[in-house]
Scaffold this motif. Sequence first.
Motif, short mmCIF file in Angstrom:
data_model
loop_
_atom_site.label_atom_id
_atom_site.label_comp_id
_atom_site.label_asym_id
_atom_site.label_seq_id
_atom_site.Cartn_x
_atom_site.Cartn_y
_atom_site.Cartn_z
N SER A 1 20.35 -13.81 117.17
CA SER A 1 19.98 -12.41 116.97
C SER A 1 21.24 -11.58 116.76
N VAL A 2 21.29 -10.81 115.67
CA VAL A 2 22.43 -9.94 115.39
C VAL A 2 21.91 -8.59 114.96
N SER A 3 22.78 -7.61 115.04
CA SER A 3 22.42 -6.28 114.56
C SER A 3 22.73 -6.17 113.07
N GLU A 4 21.95 -5.35 112.39
CA GLU A 4 22.20 -5.12 110.97
C GLU A 4 23.62 -4.61 110.78
N GLY A 5 24.32 -5.18 109.78
CA GLY A 5 25.68 -4.75 109.49
C GLY A 5 26.75 -5.53 110.23
N THR A 6 26.36 -6.39 111.16
CA THR A 6 27.33 -7.20 111.90
C THR A 6 27.38 -8.61 111.31
N PRO A 7 28.43 -9.38 111.65
CA PRO A 7 28.56 -10.72 111.06
C PRO A 7 27.51 -11.70 111.58
N VAL A 8 27.22 -12.69 110.73
CA VAL A 8 26.29 -13.75 111.07
C VAL A 8 27.05 -15.09 111.12
N LEU A 9 26.77 -15.87 112.16
CA LEU A 9 27.32 -17.22 112.27
C LEU A 9 26.19 -18.16 112.69
N LEU A 10 25.85 -19.12 111.85
CA LEU A 10 24.87 -20.15 112.17
C LEU A 10 25.61 -21.48 112.16
N ARG A 11 25.51 -22.20 113.27
CA ARG A 11 26.36 -23.38 113.44
C ARG A 11 25.62 -24.68 113.14
N CYS A 12 26.35 -25.59 112.49
CA CYS A 12 25.80 -26.89 112.13
C CYS A 12 26.88 -27.94 112.29
N ASN A 13 26.57 -28.99 113.03
CA ASN A 13 27.43 -30.16 113.13
C ASN A 13 26.69 -31.37 112.57
N TYR A 14 27.43 -32.27 112.00
CA TYR A 14 26.81 -33.44 111.39
C TYR A 14 27.54 -34.69 111.82
N SER A 15 26.88 -35.81 111.66
CA SER A 15 27.55 -37.10 111.78
C SER A 15 27.09 -37.95 110.60
N SER A 16 28.03 -38.63 110.00
CA SER A 16 27.73 -39.47 108.86
C SER A 16 28.82 -40.52 108.72
N SER A 17 28.41 -41.72 108.45
CA SER A 17 29.37 -42.81 108.27
C SER A 17 30.05 -42.74 106.91
N TYR A 18 29.50 -41.94 106.02
CA TYR A 18 30.02 -41.86 104.66
C TYR A 18 30.36 -40.42 104.34
N SER A 19 30.98 -40.20 103.20
CA SER A 19 31.27 -38.83 102.77
C SER A 19 29.95 -38.12 102.49
N PRO A 20 29.68 -37.08 103.23
CA PRO A 20 28.36 -36.44 103.08
C PRO A 20 28.36 -35.33 102.04
N SER A 21 27.18 -35.05 101.53
CA SER A 21 26.91 -33.78 100.88
C SER A 21 26.16 -32.94 101.91
N LEU A 22 26.44 -31.66 101.94
CA LEU A 22 25.83 -30.78 102.95
C LEU A 22 25.23 -29.57 102.28
N PHE A 23 24.12 -29.12 102.81
CA PHE A 23 23.37 -28.02 102.22
C PHE A 23 22.91 -27.07 103.32
N TRP A 24 22.75 -25.82 102.94
CA TRP A 24 22.02 -24.86 103.75
C TRP A 24 20.84 -24.35 102.91
N TYR A 25 19.66 -24.38 103.56
CA TYR A 25 18.46 -23.84 102.95
C TYR A 25 17.95 -22.68 103.80
N VAL A 26 17.29 -21.73 103.15
CA VAL A 26 16.68 -20.62 103.84
C VAL A 26 15.18 -20.64 103.59
N GLN A 27 14.42 -20.30 104.63
CA GLN A 27 12.96 -20.24 104.51
C GLN A 27 12.48 -18.90 105.04
#
Lengths: 115, 110
Positions: free
Chosen positions: A12-38
Amino acid sequence: AQSVTQLDSHVSVSEGTPVLLRCNYSSSYSPSLFWYVQHPNKGLQLLLKYTSAATLVKGINGFEAEFKKSETSFHLTKPSAHMSDAAEYFCVVSLSGGGADGLTFGKGTHLIIQP
Amino acid sequence: NAGVTQTPKFRILKIGQSMTLQCTQDMNHNYMYWYRQDPGMGLKLIYYSVGAGITDKGEVPNGYNVSRSTTEDFPLRLELAAPSQTSVYFCASRTAGELFFGEGSRLTVL
């Protein structure tokens, strides 16, 4: 095996303030990474993707994400939140080169924008 | 350009009934997917297809069937609906790593 962890189920953030959404991954190979919005009652839409080019990736609507291999992270940021950013956000990891079923979704982060 | 189209958007089924969720894409993508989305659980892969005539199971295939007779169409069939199949179903097609999603089909089994 690959996995993806979205560290916050709700942000939850206030309008006009920064947004940070965190994601960590594990992969044995070089990954491709995506962010989707719904947005409510809608399908998922691609925000941005990392596919082994520049580590700082810019997406639509002012969002960007930085791939940090040493930290196995792909956090999503935006300098100034807008009410229209309220939605569910999914981090997705894919084995480099594809693989038809090689997509793993995080459980999602619900972004709330306070007026 | 319609993208990925799913029908119906909403449906209520009784336990034991059967139905088919339709999915059509007009982007000539070979890869197509069916996911289900449950609250707080992200998306789970049900079935996928790498081209006409080829399908394979995903993470949660039990209770579902698919077919892929053409590049455009990828229907998902529920043979004996159960309450556990109450969910939102998304069809997607894929190119160069990017998924294109339909708007979803909300299914309730009572």
